[in-house]
Design a protein around this motif. Sequence first.
Motif, PDB file in Angstrom:
ATOM      1  N   PRO A  38      16.917  -0.171  14.852  1.00  0.00           N
ATOM      2  CA  PRO A  38      16.037   0.854  15.425  1.00  0.00           C
ATOM      3  C   PRO A  38      16.314   1.080  16.904  1.00  0.00           C
ATOM      4  N   ARG A  39      16.336   2.343  17.300  1.00  0.00           N
ATOM      5  CA  ARG A  39      16.528   2.825  18.666  1.00  0.00           C
ATOM      6  C   ARG A  39      17.930   2.559  19.213  1.00  0.00           C
ATOM      7  N   ARG A  42      21.021   7.815  18.544  1.00  0.00           N
ATOM      8  CA  ARG A  42      20.342   8.998  19.040  1.00  0.00           C
ATOM      9  C   ARG A  42      20.984  10.239  18.405  1.00  0.00           C
ATOM     10  N   HIS A  59      15.060  14.002   9.346  1.00  0.00           N
ATOM     11  CA  HIS A  59      14.527  13.069  10.348  1.00  0.00           C
ATOM     12  C   HIS A  59      12.998  13.058  10.303  1.00  0.00           C
ATOM     13  N   SER A  60      12.375  14.225  10.190  1.00  0.00           N
ATOM     14  CA  SER A  60      10.916  14.300  10.139  1.00  0.00           C
ATOM     15  C   SER A  60      10.363  13.772   8.822  1.00  0.00           C
ATOM     16  N   ASP A  65      10.932   9.287  14.387  1.00  0.00           N
ATOM     17  CA  ASP A  65      10.812   9.628  15.807  1.00  0.00           C
ATOM     18  C   ASP A  65      11.064   8.429  16.708  1.00  0.00           C
ATOM     19  N   ARG A  66      10.580   7.255  16.349  1.00  0.00           N
ATOM     20  CA  ARG A  66      10.762   6.065  17.178  1.00  0.00           C
ATOM     21  C   ARG A  66      12.068   5.354  16.859  1.00  0.00           C
ATOM     22  N   ALA A  67      12.448   5.303  15.597  1.00  0.00           N
ATOM     23  CA  ALA A  67      13.641   4.550  15.203  1.00  0.00           C
ATOM     24  C   ALA A  67      14.931   5.205  15.661  1.00  0.00           C
ATOM     25  N   CYS A  68      14.947   6.549  15.723  1.00  0.00           N
ATOM     26  CA  CYS A  68      16.159   7.285  16.108  1.00  0.00           C
ATOM     27  C   CYS A  68      15.743   8.519  16.894  1.00  0.00           C
ATOM     28  N   PRO A  69      15.662   8.402  18.221  1.00  0.00           N
ATOM     29  CA  PRO A  69      15.223   9.534  19.050  1.00  0.00           C
ATOM     30  C   PRO A  69      16.143  10.745  18.910  1.00  0.00           C
TER      31      PRO A  69
END
Length: 302
Positions: A38-39, A42, A59-60, A65-69
């Motif tokens: 996670p993160r 990008r 993605h949605s 949203d948090r795991a892959c900006p």
Amino acid sequence: MSATPLAAHPSAHQSVGPVPAFRGRIGRDARSGHYAVPRRYRLHLSPADPDGLRIAVTHSLLGLDRACPVTFLPAVPDCPDGGHSALRPLYEASAHHYTGPALAPVLSDDWSGRIVSTHGPDIVRDLARHFGGGRTSLYPCGRESEIEAVERMCAQGIEGAAQRAGAAGTGESERTAALGALLGTLGVLDQGLRTQAYLIDNQITAADVELWVALVQLDTVHRHHLDADAVRRIAGHPALWAYARRLAAHPAFGAHLDLDGVNRRHHARCQGLEAAGSAVQILDWATHSTPGTDTEAQVGKV
């Protein structure tokens, strides 16, 4: 990581030459090179682009949203070669002496500052398989072949056929054949959606993302190069367009529909002639879409 020369996806009514593409994959563990953390990764994309819209919706749906900006890019690239200046550092860090266009979408690795992939279908699959976390199954077990069949129908029977049907400089017989192929594909899909809400397993899958994006492109881009009668015949598939309208009201779909961006991107890139079908809109997408944050206002934001 090296760049492999592969043909880029051409836009409607405009051809582009071969450009380097990156085809790295996210795997399950450290042995894969790019493993799921996670993160670490990008996304850089513009929902006005079909590949970008597919990835944004996926993605949605996965709640990443948090795991892959995501860094959103302008609808119309700001470089003369069709690339994005914001992506230039990533391309130059990932390919020695890179001189081609810095195209979106991009999945980058924040740990290394390099590109993992620019191949939309791979990015979608890797996000779903390695970051989904069981929230939703976009690739249900045993249904991969059906999803791939829908992808082919969209690419060949909708996108490809619509481009041929509206291409300038082609003969009447070729345009008629292409329109027939397009209408045949839409008819098959319409028939199936008369008895079920979604394409596979009565749930939203990657097949629905693929078809919805193809329908958006058909009505917002390809329609402008078809005659009015052709557009009316395309609109004559009530179950299919009711399905498109229903998905547009879903937050994961409609919130990413940047109609103004799609229009500006199309006019910036398109070399075809506008036809009478431009005046015959199939869906009022703005009315049916779930309100979302203006994509242009999000450019450059995480």
